[in-house]
Design a protein around this motif. Structure first.
Motif, PDB file in Angstrom:
ATOM      1  N   GLU A 164       0.843  -1.215   0.000  1.00 32.33           N
ATOM      2  CA  GLU A 164       0.000   0.000   0.000  1.00 32.33           C
ATOM      3  C   GLU A 164       0.876   1.263   0.000  1.00 32.33           C
ATOM      4  O   GLU A 164       0.737   2.140   0.861  1.00 32.33           O
ATOM      5  N   PRO A 165       1.796   1.408  -0.970  1.00 31.95           N
ATOM      6  CA  PRO A 165       2.770   2.504  -0.913  1.00 31.95           C
ATOM      7  C   PRO A 165       2.170   3.886  -1.083  1.00 31.95           C
ATOM      8  O   PRO A 165       2.822   4.887  -0.782  1.00 31.95           O
ATOM      9  N   THR A 166       0.918   3.981  -1.562  1.00 31.09           N
ATOM     10  CA  THR A 166       0.277   5.294  -1.718  1.00 31.09           C
ATOM     11  C   THR A 166      -0.796   5.523  -0.660  1.00 31.09           C
ATOM     12  O   THR A 166      -1.495   6.536  -0.687  1.00 31.09           O
ATOM     13  N   GLY A 167      -0.911   4.601   0.293  1.00 34.47           N
ATOM     14  CA  GLY A 167      -2.018   4.628   1.264  1.00 34.47           C
ATOM     15  C   GLY A 167      -2.075   5.873   2.120  1.00 34.47           C
ATOM     16  O   GLY A 167      -3.148   6.314   2.523  1.00 34.47           O
ATOM     17  N   ALA A 168      -0.901   6.464   2.420  1.00 33.50           N
ATOM     18  CA  ALA A 168      -0.882   7.641   3.293  1.00 33.50           C
ATOM     19  C   ALA A 168      -0.782   8.946   2.505  1.00 33.50           C
ATOM     20  O   ALA A 168      -0.578  10.011   3.081  1.00 33.50           O
ATOM     21  N   LEU A 169      -0.922   8.862   1.172  1.00 33.88           N
ATOM     22  CA  LEU A 169      -0.687  10.022   0.315  1.00 33.88           C
ATOM     23  C   LEU A 169      -1.971  10.521  -0.343  1.00 33.88           C
ATOM     24  O   LEU A 169      -2.920   9.760  -0.526  1.00 33.88           O
ATOM     25  N   ASP A 170      -1.973  11.807  -0.717  1.00 33.15           N
ATOM     26  CA  ASP A 170      -3.110  12.340  -1.460  1.00 33.15           C
ATOM     27  C   ASP A 170      -3.089  11.801  -2.891  1.00 33.15           C
ATOM     28  O   ASP A 170      -2.102  11.202  -3.336  1.00 33.15           O
ATOM     29  N   TYR A 171      -4.180  12.033  -3.610  1.00 36.59           N
ATOM     30  CA  TYR A 171      -4.401  11.452  -4.943  1.00 36.59           C
ATOM     31  C   TYR A 171      -3.259  11.764  -5.921  1.00 36.59           C
ATOM     32  O   TYR A 171      -2.666  10.865  -6.516  1.00 36.59           O
ATOM     33  N   LYS A 172      -2.919  13.054  -6.048  1.00 33.44           N
ATOM     34  CA  LYS A 172      -1.902  13.459  -7.028  1.00 33.44           C
ATOM     35  C   LYS A 172      -0.527  12.892  -6.666  1.00 33.44           C
ATOM     36  O   LYS A 172       0.194  12.374  -7.509  1.00 33.44           O
ATOM     37  N   THR A 173      -0.172  12.988  -5.378  1.00 34.06           N
ATOM     38  CA  THR A 173       1.125  12.473  -4.934  1.00 34.06           C
ATOM     39  C   THR A 173       1.171  10.951  -5.089  1.00 34.06           C
ATOM     40  O   THR A 173       2.192  10.386  -5.494  1.00 34.06           O
ATOM     41  N   GLY A 174       0.044  10.301  -4.789  1.00 34.53           N
ATOM     42  CA  GLY A 174      -0.038   8.841  -4.946  1.00 34.53           C
ATOM     43  C   GLY A 174       0.231   8.419  -6.383  1.00 34.53           C
ATOM     44  O   GLY A 174       0.960   7.447  -6.637  1.00 34.53           O
ATOM     45  N   VAL A 192       9.040  -5.592  -9.575  1.00 37.07           N
ATOM     46  CA  VAL A 192       8.360  -4.778  -8.570  1.00 37.07           C
ATOM     47  C   VAL A 192       6.970  -5.365  -8.306  1.00 37.07           C
ATOM     48  O   VAL A 192       6.209  -5.615  -9.245  1.00 37.07           O
ATOM     49  N   VAL A 193       6.663  -5.593  -7.028  1.00 34.01           N
ATOM     50  CA  VAL A 193       5.354  -6.122  -6.636  1.00 34.01           C
ATOM     51  C   VAL A 193       4.680  -5.119  -5.708  1.00 34.01           C
ATOM     52  O   VAL A 193       5.262  -4.725  -4.686  1.00 34.01           O
ATOM     53  N   VAL A 194       3.483  -4.675  -6.084  1.00 34.64           N
ATOM     54  CA  VAL A 194       2.724  -3.699  -5.288  1.00 34.64           C
ATOM     55  C   VAL A 194       1.443  -4.355  -4.778  1.00 34.64           C
ATOM     56  O   VAL A 194       0.673  -4.916  -5.555  1.00 34.64           O
ATOM     57  N   ILE A 195       1.252  -4.276  -3.468  1.00 36.52           N
ATOM     58  CA  ILE A 195       0.029  -4.776  -2.832  1.00 36.52           C
ATOM     59  C   ILE A 195      -0.937  -3.606  -2.674  1.00 36.52           C
ATOM     60  O   ILE A 195      -0.537  -2.533  -2.200  1.00 36.52           O
ATOM     61  N   THR A 196      -2.197  -3.785  -3.053  1.00 32.52           N
ATOM     62  CA  THR A 196      -3.174  -2.705  -2.913  1.00 32.52           C
ATOM     63  C   THR A 196      -4.589  -3.268  -2.819  1.00 32.52           C
ATOM     64  O   THR A 196      -4.847  -4.391  -3.247  1.00 32.52           O
ATOM     65  N   HIS A 197      -5.490  -2.457  -2.248  1.00 35.44           N
ATOM     66  CA  HIS A 197      -6.914  -2.814  -2.285  1.00 35.44           C
ATOM     67  C   HIS A 197      -7.594  -2.053  -3.426  1.00 35.44           C
ATOM     68  O   HIS A 197      -8.773  -2.234  -3.690  1.00 35.44           O
ATOM     69  N   ASN A 198      -6.824  -1.182  -4.119  1.00 33.59           N
ATOM     70  CA  ASN A 198      -7.390  -0.285  -5.128  1.00 33.59           C
ATOM     71  C   ASN A 198      -7.408  -0.956  -6.511  1.00 33.59           C
ATOM     72  O   ASN A 198      -6.371  -1.124  -7.148  1.00 33.59           O
ATOM     73  N   GLN A 199      -8.599  -1.294  -6.974  1.00 36.80           N
ATOM     74  CA  GLN A 199      -8.754  -2.013  -8.249  1.00 36.80           C
ATOM     75  C   GLN A 199      -8.212  -1.228  -9.448  1.00 36.80           C
ATOM     76  O   GLN A 199      -7.765  -1.811 -10.428  1.00 36.80           O
ATOM     77  N   ALA A 200      -8.221   0.114  -9.352  1.00 41.37           N
ATOM     78  CA  ALA A 200      -7.792   0.948 -10.488  1.00 41.37           C
ATOM     79  C   ALA A 200      -6.327   0.714 -10.844  1.00 41.37           C
ATOM     80  O   ALA A 200      -5.925   0.888 -11.996  1.00 41.37           O
ATOM     81  N   PHE A 201      -5.533   0.300  -9.848  1.00 44.35           N
ATOM     82  CA  PHE A 201      -4.104   0.080 -10.091  1.00 44.35           C
ATOM     83  C   PHE A 201      -3.857  -1.065 -11.076  1.00 44.35           C
ATOM     84  O   PHE A 201      -2.783  -1.150 -11.668  1.00 44.35           O
ATOM     85  N   SER A 202      -4.853  -1.935 -11.235  1.00 43.50           N
ATOM     86  CA  SER A 202      -4.693  -3.112 -12.104  1.00 43.50           C
ATOM     87  C   SER A 202      -4.302  -2.727 -13.531  1.00 43.50           C
ATOM     88  O   SER A 202      -3.573  -3.461 -14.204  1.00 43.50           O
TER      89      SER A 202
END
Length: 233
Positions: A164-174, A192-202
């Protein structure tokens, strides 16, 4: 042979009388140099998979291989060396040492590695040429996450794992951090492996692994991944 191989991996936790399956027969593979998104809801087992792949946790059954080495067969000393030399970690919260500058934070990682990359060079690559001598408290959230990414990359790891590397960041910074991770993968050939709950990242991944209730429910490859700057959520 794929770069990463999970074969029927299980992870059980005993809670009193109850046995909970955090990973329940997880099987997937990842090729070298891929940008991978592991996506699923909270509690699906994503972080358990990341922790086992990163050598921070052991599996109850099945096998885990990285670059031909059987990680799931390692003892604690071998796992320590694996975490130190082969894996770079980026978390939701930056975990920087507050009384060290950005440069010193990155140099810290370099000191424990076999073939580290120059700290100043990596900080330049993540866009922090002007901020190297600043302390974390003098940096924005996005800049602190860039330092954390630089610190992970300075280890020159085989694998970069991001929880969740963008979890603590605002939208633009994320978005900017996602773009940085995607560019890092493309420019260095690093996996590089990124774990997220955000489907848009797919949309930006070479490979998408969907996990739910401790199982892989879908795995697919994107023939033409989107740029991180183009996705919206």
């Amino acid at each position: 042979m794929a770069f990463v191989e999970f074969k029927d991996v299980t992870k059980y936790y005993q809670m009193g009388e109850v046995r909970i399956a955090a990973a329940d027969g997880v099987t997937f593979s990842i090729e070298k140099g891929e940008f991978v998104i592991i996506v699923g809801p909270s509690g699906a087992g994503k972080t358990t998979v990341l922790n086992m792949l990163g050598g921070m946790d052991t599996c109850s059954g099945g096998s885990i291989e990285l670059d031909g080495a059987l990680i799931s067969g390692y003892n604690s000393r071998q796992l320590t060396a694996y975490r130190r030399y082969d894996v770079g970690f980026v978390f939701q919260f930056y975990n920087l040492v507050q009384n060290l500058t950005a440069l010193e934070n990155v140099e810290l990682a370099s000191e424990i590695c076999r073939e580290p990359l120059p700290a100043e060079e990596v900080l330049r690559e993540v866009g922090l040429t002007e901020r190297m001598n600043n302390f974390p408290a003098q940096l924005s959230g996005g800049e602190q996450q860039r330092v954390a990414i630089a610190r992970a990359l300075a280890k020159n790891p085989k694998l970069l794992l991001c929880d969740e590397p963008t979890g603590a960041l605002d939208y633009k910074t994320g978005k900017n951090i996602l773009q940085l991770l995607q560019d890092t993968c493309r420019n260095t050939g690093r996996t590089v492996v990124v774990i997220t709950h955000n489907q848009a990242f797919s949309a930006i991944a070479d490979r998408v692994i969907r996990i739910n209730s401790g199982k892989v429910v879908d795995m697919r490859c994107n023939p033409s991944p989107a740029s991180a700057q183009t996705i919206e959520w």
